[in-house]
Design an enzyme around this catalytic site. Sequence first.
Site, PDB file in Angstrom:
ATOM      1  N   ALA A 149       0.820  -1.223   0.000  1.00 10.14           N
ATOM      2  CA  ALA A 149       0.000   0.000   0.000  1.00 10.14           C
ATOM      3  C   ALA A 149       0.853   1.272   0.000  1.00 10.14           C
ATOM      4  O   ALA A 149       1.998   1.261   0.441  1.00 10.14           O
ATOM      5  CB  ALA A 149      -0.919  -0.017   1.222  1.00 10.14           C
ATOM      6  N   PHE A 151       1.252   5.652   0.933  1.00  2.00           N
ATOM      7  CA  PHE A 151       1.088   6.416   2.183  1.00  2.00           C
ATOM      8  C   PHE A 151      -0.188   7.256   2.209  1.00  2.00           C
ATOM      9  O   PHE A 151      -0.623   7.688   3.259  1.00  2.00           O
ATOM     10  CB  PHE A 151       2.297   7.362   2.378  1.00  2.00           C
ATOM     11  CG  PHE A 151       2.227   8.607   1.528  1.00  2.00           C
ATOM     12  CD1 PHE A 151       1.499   9.718   1.951  1.00  2.00           C
ATOM     13  CD2 PHE A 151       2.848   8.671   0.289  1.00  2.00           C
ATOM     14  CE1 PHE A 151       1.410  10.862   1.158  1.00  2.00           C
ATOM     15  CE2 PHE A 151       2.755   9.803  -0.509  1.00  2.00           C
ATOM     16  CZ  PHE A 151       2.037  10.905  -0.067  1.00  2.00           C
ATOM     17  N   LYS A 175       1.595  -5.423   3.501  1.00  2.00           N
ATOM     18  CA  LYS A 175       2.737  -4.524   3.739  1.00  2.00           C
ATOM     19  C   LYS A 175       2.266  -3.079   3.577  1.00  2.00           C
ATOM     20  O   LYS A 175       2.123  -2.588   2.462  1.00  2.00           O
ATOM     21  CB  LYS A 175       3.885  -4.801   2.757  1.00  2.00           C
ATOM     22  CG  LYS A 175       5.159  -4.087   3.218  1.00  2.00           C
ATOM     23  CD  LYS A 175       6.121  -3.775   2.119  1.00  2.00           C
ATOM     24  CE  LYS A 175       5.863  -2.480   1.408  1.00  2.00           C
ATOM     25  NZ  LYS A 175       5.979  -1.242   2.206  1.00  2.00           N
ATOM     26  N   GLU A 178       5.729   2.235   4.645  1.00  3.05           N
ATOM     27  CA  GLU A 178       6.618   2.455   5.799  1.00  3.05           C
ATOM     28  C   GLU A 178       6.443   3.868   6.364  1.00  3.05           C
ATOM     29  O   GLU A 178       6.885   4.161   7.464  1.00  3.05           O
ATOM     30  CB  GLU A 178       8.080   2.199   5.393  1.00  3.05           C
ATOM     31  CG  GLU A 178       8.678   3.174   4.382  1.00  3.05           C
ATOM     32  CD  GLU A 178       8.222   2.910   2.943  1.00  3.05           C
ATOM     33  OE1 GLU A 178       7.403   2.000   2.723  1.00  3.05           O
ATOM     34  OE2 GLU A 178       8.683   3.643   2.042  1.00  3.05           O
ATOM     35  N   ARG A 179       5.750   4.740   5.589  1.00  3.04           N
ATOM     36  CA  ARG A 179       5.570   6.113   6.071  1.00  3.04           C
ATOM     37  C   ARG A 179       4.332   6.268   6.950  1.00  3.04           C
ATOM     38  O   ARG A 179       4.202   7.250   7.659  1.00  3.04           O
ATOM     39  CB  ARG A 179       5.521   7.068   4.883  1.00  3.04           C
ATOM     40  CG  ARG A 179       6.890   7.150   4.209  1.00  3.04           C
ATOM     41  CD  ARG A 179       6.918   8.148   3.098  1.00  3.04           C
ATOM     42  NE  ARG A 179       6.472   7.570   1.852  1.00  3.04           N
ATOM     43  CZ  ARG A 179       6.425   8.243   0.714  1.00  3.04           C
ATOM     44  NH1 ARG A 179       6.767   9.500   0.695  1.00  3.04           N
ATOM     45  NH2 ARG A 179       6.030   7.662  -0.399  1.00  3.04           N
ATOM     46  N   CYS A 283      -4.698  10.171  -5.515  1.00  5.02           N
ATOM     47  CA  CYS A 283      -4.464   9.736  -6.898  1.00  5.02           C
ATOM     48  C   CYS A 283      -5.581  10.236  -7.801  1.00  5.02           C
ATOM     49  O   CYS A 283      -5.435  10.279  -9.010  1.00  5.02           O
ATOM     50  CB  CYS A 283      -4.385   8.226  -6.976  1.00  5.02           C
ATOM     51  SG  CYS A 283      -5.950   7.448  -6.604  1.00  5.02           S
ATOM     52  N   GLU A 364       3.491  13.676 -12.635  1.00 10.74           N
ATOM     53  CA  GLU A 364       2.552  13.780 -11.507  1.00 10.74           C
ATOM     54  C   GLU A 364       3.215  14.602 -10.412  1.00 10.74           C
ATOM     55  O   GLU A 364       4.333  14.290  -9.996  1.00 10.74           O
ATOM     56  CB  GLU A 364       2.236  12.369 -10.977  1.00 10.74           C
ATOM     57  CG  GLU A 364       1.271  12.374  -9.816  1.00 10.74           C
ATOM     58  CD  GLU A 364       0.984  10.974  -9.271  1.00 10.74           C
ATOM     59  OE1 GLU A 364       1.912  10.137  -9.237  1.00 10.74           O
ATOM     60  OE2 GLU A 364      -0.171  10.715  -8.882  1.00 10.74           O
TER      61      GLU A 364
END
Length: 479
Positions: A149, A151, A175, A178-179, A283, A364
């Site tokens: 995934a 953040f 998973k 990590e942020r 997004c 982007e």
Amino acid sequence: MAATLMRSLVKKRVPLQMGRLCYSSSSVATNEVIGRVPKATHEEMLAAVDSCSRAYHAWSETSILARQQIFLRYQQLIKDNIKELAKLITLEQGKTLADAEGDVFRGLQVVEHTCSITSLMLGETLPSITKDMDTYTYRLPIGVCAGIAPFNFPAMIPLWMFPMGMVCGNTYLMKPSERVPGCAMMLAKLLQDAGAPDGTLNIIHGQHDAVNFICDHPAIKAISFVGSNQAGEYIYERGSKNGKRVQSNMGAKNHGVVMPDANKENTLNQLVGAAFGAAGQRCMALSTAILIGEARNWLPELVERAKGLRVNAGDQPGADVGPLISPQAKERVNSLIQSGVDEGAKVLLDGRNVKPNMKCYTEEIFGPVLVVLEADSLDDAIKIVNKNPYGNGTAIFTTNGAAARKYTHEVDVGQVGVNVPIPVPLPMFSFTGSRASFRGDTNFYGKQGIQFYTQIKTVTSQWKAEDATLKSPAVTMPT
Ligand code: NAD
């Protein structure tokens, strides 16, 4: 609060293997450390997959009604804890509290949808395909599945993943980014409280090593990924090469096309909300406006509305826009704005004139920036949008039905809004970004999500009456 919560989750509740402490989770508004999560070692990741594999047989054989009950309890627990989840999201990710509740709410809708699994997983039957013979299909789980995934939606996107996979009878290795590692831990704890058996959901924390591990481990049959193109294309290729199903939702450049006949008040408010909400880190953010004809003259009013937004820490009353995820993200956004200036765009709250060849248009930005282009006609606008490689979302603002119909039919983008700035489909449909925004052939949630997480078994059976016994071997193909 979050630090304590995460520690207690790691130590007591969630079936997670402890490893060396590595990721610091920080409050985005202040950059203070609020907790730490262990980066999973290789041995721990192996243990997590083994745990999913061991739990798979019993879970896939659990009655569908029992699985449904767990997700019915789960959706209630998410509702009961929505404020706590939102607080954690605001702390870790930075978005405003109201927006963080929306993040949980849109994920909750997917969980609510999983509660219809008894209808969603129905197979098909065709009786009497020949004398005494019937054919029917079962929709069955596929094994251990994994989710990776980003953040920007710490609750919604993990909730697109493991509930869909698990309700179908798969076990799941998640998973999170990590942020923002804390929210997935809290969601896992709530699922455990709802009655999901040990081993059915495991969480690993990590980045590249964890991603490579997921792409390579033979027990993992399917990967759901959401994030950037850099990571998503890599994961799609590496996972597919290893024989796994992969669905990869990636980056975007979403255009809002403004016709001069649009309802001006609504359109300007919608554009500003969809460009700057969540600091542009969605997004489906409308990051590019194309003003057609007279609508070009609306730019000063658009600017005024953008000026009125209050930027503050997400937990402060009245905040409209929170911080970007990191100082590095801010630097990147600033440098893309500067590249626009260097290439001739006017900037800030008084400009226009971005051209489609500028880097600030082709890349982007993923920040609170609205790029404004102009076009002479709807045909010209459609050409611009279709030339852009991304196909995540787009919207047209108009009061003319024929223009709206033309746009929805001719634009090559997977999700189209008509006077709807962020047309994310509800979970009875699927999230259908296209072109460079997606790789794979079955989308997230809805019917396609069920297809992604299941395989078909087809049974053809013949029950003859005793007096219809074969008289000789059937050596030729039946015609
Ligand atoms: P990201 O790609 O940096 O991270 C996503 C995940 O991939 C994380 O779990 C991260 O650990 C991992 N990762 C990061 N870089 C990697 C690499 N080089 N190799 C392997 N794994 C890697 O994305 P992000 O910054 O967290 O999220 C923002 C991006 O996600 C934007 O591009 C946004 O458009 C996209 N996004 C898309 C959708 C969609 O549905 N299309 C939804 C949300 C976000």
